[in-house]
Design a protein around this motif. Structure first.
Motif, short mmCIF file in Angstrom:
data_model
loop_
_atom_site.label_atom_id
_atom_site.label_comp_id
_atom_site.label_asym_id
_atom_site.label_seq_id
_atom_site.Cartn_x
_atom_site.Cartn_y
_atom_site.Cartn_z
N ARG A 78 -5.98 -1.24 -11.15
CA ARG A 78 -7.20 -0.55 -10.73
C ARG A 78 -6.91 0.83 -10.15
O ARG A 78 -7.74 1.74 -10.24
CB ARG A 78 -7.95 -1.41 -9.69
CG ARG A 78 -8.57 -2.67 -10.24
CD ARG A 78 -9.51 -3.30 -9.22
NE ARG A 78 -8.81 -3.72 -8.01
CZ ARG A 78 -8.27 -4.93 -7.83
NH1 ARG A 78 -8.34 -5.84 -8.80
NH2 ARG A 78 -7.68 -5.24 -6.70
N ARG A 79 -5.73 1.00 -9.59
CA ARG A 79 -5.41 2.25 -8.89
C ARG A 79 -5.12 3.39 -9.86
O ARG A 79 -5.42 4.56 -9.58
CB ARG A 79 -4.21 2.01 -7.97
CG ARG A 79 -3.71 3.23 -7.20
CD ARG A 79 -4.63 3.61 -6.07
NE ARG A 79 -4.06 4.69 -5.27
CZ ARG A 79 -3.39 4.54 -4.13
NH1 ARG A 79 -3.22 3.31 -3.62
NH2 ARG A 79 -2.92 5.57 -3.47
N PHE A 80 -4.55 3.07 -11.03
CA PHE A 80 -4.03 4.13 -11.91
C PHE A 80 -4.75 4.13 -13.25
O PHE A 80 -5.09 3.08 -13.79
CB PHE A 80 -2.53 3.94 -12.12
CG PHE A 80 -1.73 4.07 -10.85
CD1 PHE A 80 -1.39 5.31 -10.37
CD2 PHE A 80 -1.36 2.94 -10.14
CE1 PHE A 80 -0.67 5.43 -9.19
CE2 PHE A 80 -0.65 3.04 -8.96
CZ PHE A 80 -0.30 4.31 -8.48
N GLU A 120 0.82 -1.21 0.00
CA GLU A 120 0.00 0.00 0.00
C GLU A 120 0.86 1.26 0.00
O GLU A 120 0.53 2.24 -0.67
CB GLU A 120 -0.95 0.00 1.20
CG GLU A 120 -2.04 -1.05 1.11
CD GLU A 120 -2.92 -0.88 -0.11
OE1 GLU A 120 -3.17 0.28 -0.51
OE2 GLU A 120 -3.38 -1.90 -0.67
N LEU A 176 2.01 1.88 -3.49
CA LEU A 176 0.97 2.49 -4.32
C LEU A 176 0.84 3.99 -4.01
O LEU A 176 0.65 4.80 -4.93
CB LEU A 176 -0.37 1.80 -4.08
CG LEU A 176 -0.51 0.36 -4.58
CD1 LEU A 176 -1.96 -0.10 -4.42
CD2 LEU A 176 -0.08 0.21 -6.02
N ASP A 177 0.92 4.34 -2.74
CA ASP A 177 0.84 5.75 -2.38
C ASP A 177 2.01 6.53 -2.97
O ASP A 177 1.85 7.67 -3.45
CB ASP A 177 0.83 5.91 -0.86
CG ASP A 177 -0.47 5.41 -0.23
OD1 ASP A 177 -1.47 5.27 -0.96
OD2 ASP A 177 -0.46 5.16 0.99
N ALA A 211 -4.35 -4.97 -8.68
CA ALA A 211 -4.64 -3.81 -7.82
C ALA A 211 -3.92 -2.57 -8.33
O ALA A 211 -4.47 -1.46 -8.27
CB ALA A 211 -4.23 -4.12 -6.38
N ILE A 212 -2.72 -2.73 -8.83
CA ILE A 212 -2.00 -1.60 -9.43
C ILE A 212 -2.79 -1.07 -10.62
O ILE A 212 -2.97 0.14 -10.80
CB ILE A 212 -0.59 -2.02 -9.84
CG1 ILE A 212 0.24 -2.40 -8.62
CG2 ILE A 212 0.11 -0.90 -10.63
CD1 ILE A 212 1.53 -3.14 -8.95
N GLU A 242 1.40 7.02 -6.65
CA GLU A 242 0.38 8.05 -6.86
C GLU A 242 1.01 9.44 -6.76
O GLU A 242 0.71 10.33 -7.57
CB GLU A 242 -0.72 7.92 -5.81
CG GLU A 242 -1.90 8.84 -6.03
CD GLU A 242 -2.74 8.44 -7.24
OE1 GLU A 242 -3.01 9.34 -8.07
OE2 GLU A 242 -3.11 7.27 -7.35
#
Length: 299
Positions: A201-203, A168, A171-172, A198-199, A175
């Motif tokens: 979906r995040r970007f 996590e 990912l932060d 998950a990566i 971002e």
């Protein structure tokens, strides 16, 4: 109208709904082979460059000027393919990053990749890494973006934080690098298909997948990568890994057989070798510009 810059050509490739394959190379000969094989881009691997140029591990031993020189030779040999070049940590703070960007642009690359490791850096799939504070990397990403003379030069921001701070936190960090202006996000060494997804979906920007042979990141077909949002699939060490057993086999044959006849593997012929390294084109140029003694192909 002028031809599109290398960065503009790479951006057009990354805009497609697929994962662009980028074989890793360490030198100009391998870049020629990538172009011959029909790929649309090539990746200058820092790890492979250290192995081929120094015969040593990727632990921060190559300097920026050595890497930029290597990138320029790969660009020259790539037949016009956009070259994505590893720029390690940017080789210092924001002012160093500015010089790195300018030297890589002079080399003719389409993109440079910069990571948030502390120095001395090391291959992203090795133990013993450190990462710098996120604020320092944000400053370096901003410096890279602001230092571009060609606005289409692609800046790839990589985080190595998974192994140090957790998924996590990585990912932060990614971002923050995206908000600082990075064009492509590269989260190094995800450990499962779930983390890769998950990566994605995040970007909402192009993502880079690294097909390392370390086993830490799952092997994923490019079609599935594209579905998850990855637009760049880098294969950093495969050409060097393939060359090592071939070189070992022919050396053992030369040592033990007492002859170069009947080699234990398929080898390029002398004609194929000279065609790959451009001798026919040289002969044509000499025929147009040289003396009669040079107007011949030497094989």
């Amino acid at each position: 109208m002028s031809d599109p810059t290398p960065g503009a050509r790479l951006r057009a490739l990354l805009a497609r709904p697929e994962a662009l394959p980028a074989p890793g190379v360490a030198d100009a000969l391998a870049a020629r082979l990538v172009a011959e094989a029909g790929f649309e881009t090539v990746y200058m691997s820092g790890d492979s460059s250290s192995a081929v140029r120094l015969g040593m591990a990727d632990v921060g031993l190559l300097t920026m000027s050595e890497m930029a020189d290597n990138a320029a030779r790969i660009v020259d040999a790539s037949g016009g393919l956009p070259v994505i070049a590893d720029a390690d940590t940017g080789y210092g703070g924001p002012v160093n990053v500015r010089r790195t960007v300018h030297d890589y642009e002079r080399a003719g690359v389409a993109a440079l990749q910069m990571e948030d490791q502390g120095w001395p850096k090391r291959c992203g799939h090795l133990a013993g890494k450190t990462v710098i504070p996120v604020e320092e990397m944000v400053a370096k990403v901003k410096a890279a973006v602001d230092s571009r003379r060609d606005p289409d030069l692609v800046v790839i921001a990589r985080t190595d934080a998974i192994a140090i701070e957790g998924f996590e936190a990585a990912l932060d960090r990614a971002e923050a690098y995206r908000e600082a202006g990075a064009d492509v996000i590269f989260v190094e060494a995800p450990r499962s298909l779930e983390e890769l997804a998950a990566i994605g979906r995040r970007f909402d920007c192009p993502l880079q997948y690294n097909a390392s042979a370390s086993g830490k990141t799952p092997t994923v077909p490019r079609a599935l990568l594209a579905e998850m949002g990855y637009r760049l699939a880098v294969y950093p060490g495969q050409t060097v890994f393939a060359a090592i057993p071939a070189i070992r086999a022919i050396l053992a044959h030369l040592r033990d057989a007492g002859t170069h006849a009947d080699p234990p593997l398929t080898m390029a012929t002398f004609r194929e070798y000279n065609e790959i390294i451009g001798l026919p084109e040289i002969a044509e140029f000499e025929a147009a510009h040289g003396t009669p003694e040079t107007k011949r192909v030497a094989f």
